[in-house]
Design a protein around this motif. Structure first.
Motif, short mmCIF file in Angstrom:
data_model
loop_
_atom_site.label_atom_id
_atom_site.label_comp_id
_atom_site.label_asym_id
_atom_site.label_seq_id
_atom_site.Cartn_x
_atom_site.Cartn_y
_atom_site.Cartn_z
N GLN A 102 56.67 -16.48 20.56
CA GLN A 102 55.26 -16.22 20.84
C GLN A 102 54.86 -16.77 22.21
N LEU A 103 55.57 -17.78 22.66
CA LEU A 103 55.27 -18.38 23.97
C LEU A 103 55.95 -17.65 25.12
N LEU A 104 57.17 -17.23 24.91
CA LEU A 104 57.99 -16.62 25.97
C LEU A 104 58.19 -15.14 25.65
N VAL A 105 57.15 -14.38 25.82
CA VAL A 105 57.13 -12.98 25.38
C VAL A 105 57.66 -12.04 26.45
N VAL A 106 58.17 -10.93 25.99
CA VAL A 106 58.44 -9.77 26.85
C VAL A 106 57.53 -8.67 26.34
N VAL A 107 56.93 -7.95 27.25
CA VAL A 107 55.97 -6.91 26.89
C VAL A 107 56.71 -5.59 26.76
N PRO A 108 56.77 -5.03 25.55
CA PRO A 108 57.52 -3.79 25.36
C PRO A 108 57.06 -2.65 26.26
N SER A 109 55.78 -2.60 26.61
CA SER A 109 55.31 -1.51 27.46
C SER A 109 55.80 -1.65 28.90
N ASP A 110 56.24 -2.84 29.30
CA ASP A 110 56.76 -3.06 30.65
C ASP A 110 58.26 -2.78 30.77
N ILE A 111 58.89 -2.43 29.67
CA ILE A 111 60.34 -2.29 29.64
C ILE A 111 60.68 -0.82 29.44
N SER A 112 61.68 -0.35 30.18
CA SER A 112 62.00 1.08 30.16
C SER A 112 62.75 1.53 28.90
N ILE A 113 63.36 0.61 28.15
CA ILE A 113 64.04 1.04 26.93
C ILE A 113 63.00 1.40 25.88
N HIS A 114 63.37 2.30 25.01
CA HIS A 114 62.44 2.75 23.99
C HIS A 114 62.25 1.66 22.94
N ARG A 115 61.07 1.58 22.39
CA ARG A 115 60.73 0.52 21.44
C ARG A 115 61.56 0.58 20.16
N THR A 116 62.15 1.72 19.86
CA THR A 116 62.94 1.82 18.64
C THR A 116 64.34 1.23 18.81
N HIS A 117 64.74 0.90 20.02
CA HIS A 117 66.04 0.27 20.24
C HIS A 117 65.90 -1.22 19.96
N THR A 118 66.06 -1.57 18.71
CA THR A 118 65.78 -2.93 18.27
C THR A 118 66.83 -3.94 18.70
N GLU A 119 68.04 -3.49 19.00
CA GLU A 119 69.12 -4.43 19.31
C GLU A 119 68.79 -5.33 20.50
N ALA A 120 68.21 -4.77 21.53
CA ALA A 120 67.88 -5.56 22.71
C ALA A 120 66.83 -6.63 22.38
#
Length: 95
Positions: free
Chosen positions: A29-47
């Motif tokens: 919760q402190l060290l977040v990555v924003v899914p909308s800023d990342i080019s991989i699709h949100r359904t690729h859960t492995e990353a």
């Protein structure tokens, strides 16, 4: 996206190491990555799960080690990228 939440919830609920899981969740919760800023699709859960595993592995470790490891993670690298971004000064000059 929902699949990632479901997997994470089930791991936390069923894990034997509840304290580790709660600390990992708090760190995530402190060290977040924003899914909308990342080019991989949100359904690729492995990353995303790989990124979360950093917190699980280092829950009782050194905070500096966590920062070092996430800084080399591809999700954080892309999230912090300045690619295709404009500085505030540039935007102010243009408007």
């Amino acid at each position: 996206f929902r699949h990632r939440e479901y997997v994470g919830t089930m791991v936390v609920i069923e894990a034997e190491d509840q304290l580790r899981q709660r600390i990992a969740w708090a760190l995530a919760q402190l060290l977040v990555v924003v899914p909308s800023d990342i080019s991989i699709h949100r359904t690729h859960t492995e990353a995303f799960l790989t990124y979360y595993d950093i917190f699980v592995r280092n829950a009782f470790g050194n905070y500096g080690d966590i920062l070092r490891e996430i800084s080399y993670n591809p999700l954080m690298a892309e999230s912090l990228s300045f690619l295709q971004s404009k500085s505030a000064a540039y935007i102010w000059e243009m408007h």
